[in-house]
Design an enzyme around this catalytic site. Structure first.
Site, PDB file in Angstrom:
ATOM      1  N   ASP A  62       2.019  -2.227  -1.845  1.00  0.00           N
ATOM      2  CA  ASP A  62       0.874  -1.728  -2.595  1.00  0.00           C
ATOM      3  C   ASP A  62       1.280  -0.735  -3.686  1.00  0.00           C
ATOM      4  O   ASP A  62       0.687  -0.722  -4.768  1.00  0.00           O
ATOM      5  CB  ASP A  62      -0.141  -1.076  -1.651  1.00  0.00           C
ATOM      6  CG  ASP A  62      -0.863  -2.104  -0.783  1.00  0.00           C
ATOM      7  OD1 ASP A  62      -0.884  -3.294  -1.155  1.00  0.00           O
ATOM      8  OD2 ASP A  62      -1.403  -1.709   0.267  1.00  0.00           O
ATOM      9  N   GLY A  63       2.278   0.085  -3.442  1.00  0.00           N
ATOM     10  CA  GLY A  63       2.750   1.026  -4.460  1.00  0.00           C
ATOM     11  C   GLY A  63       3.291   0.305  -5.683  1.00  0.00           C
ATOM     12  O   GLY A  63       3.012   0.693  -6.827  1.00  0.00           O
ATOM     13  N   ARG A  67       1.751   0.431  -9.549  1.00  0.00           N
ATOM     14  CA  ARG A  67       2.557   0.754 -10.731  1.00  0.00           C
ATOM     15  C   ARG A  67       2.411  -0.332 -11.790  1.00  0.00           C
ATOM     16  O   ARG A  67       2.238  -0.050 -12.975  1.00  0.00           O
ATOM     17  CB  ARG A  67       4.024   0.957 -10.342  1.00  0.00           C
ATOM     18  CG  ARG A  67       4.293   2.340  -9.780  1.00  0.00           C
ATOM     19  CD  ARG A  67       5.773   2.602  -9.576  1.00  0.00           C
ATOM     20  NE  ARG A  67       6.352   1.840  -8.473  1.00  0.00           N
ATOM     21  CZ  ARG A  67       6.177   2.108  -7.189  1.00  0.00           C
ATOM     22  NH1 ARG A  67       5.429   3.120  -6.818  1.00  0.00           N
ATOM     23  NH2 ARG A  67       6.744   1.377  -6.269  1.00  0.00           N
TER      24      ARG A  67
END
Length: 118
Positions: A62-63, A67
């Protein structure tokens, strides 16, 4: 609608994401599909390539997806997340589904869902 150019955004700190990027690029090369890849946080490359791209496939958790979504906020390109993280709330596919998902994309077998961002 079929796709002619795919971008791949990946998590450069994940060995699994690097391996998945290599698999995705090999699949595209074998199928004659125009493609490119960049680190999910490399906004300069993403902003340069996205206007000529039909879809951005995000390889990571998810990070990584969030981004990459920062770059897509400026250019209207659909995102598809391929989960390599723990939860994958933002992803629609898992790593073992990569090739079938790419095939579906290139054959136009997909729907785009609109999402709001804040």
């Amino acid at each position: 609608m079929s796709l002619s150019r795919i971008g791949f955004a990946f998590n450069p700190t994940s060995e699994a994401a690097l391996e998945l990027r290599d698999r995705a690029e090999a699949w595209c090369r074998d199928g004659g599909i125009d493609h490119w890849s960049a680190q999910a946080g490399d906004l300069v490359t993403l902003h340069r390539e996205l206007p000529k791209t039909d879809v951005l496939v995000v390889l990571g958790g998810d990070g990584t997806f969030l981004r990459a979504a920062q770059a897509v906020a400026l250019v209207d390109v659909p995102l598809l997340g391929v989960n390599l993280g723990k939860v994958g709330f933002l992803s629609k596919a898992e790593a073992h589904e990569l090739e079938p998902v790419l095939l579906q994309l290139t054959q136009g077998q997909f729907n785009v869902g609109e999402r709001m961002g804040l």
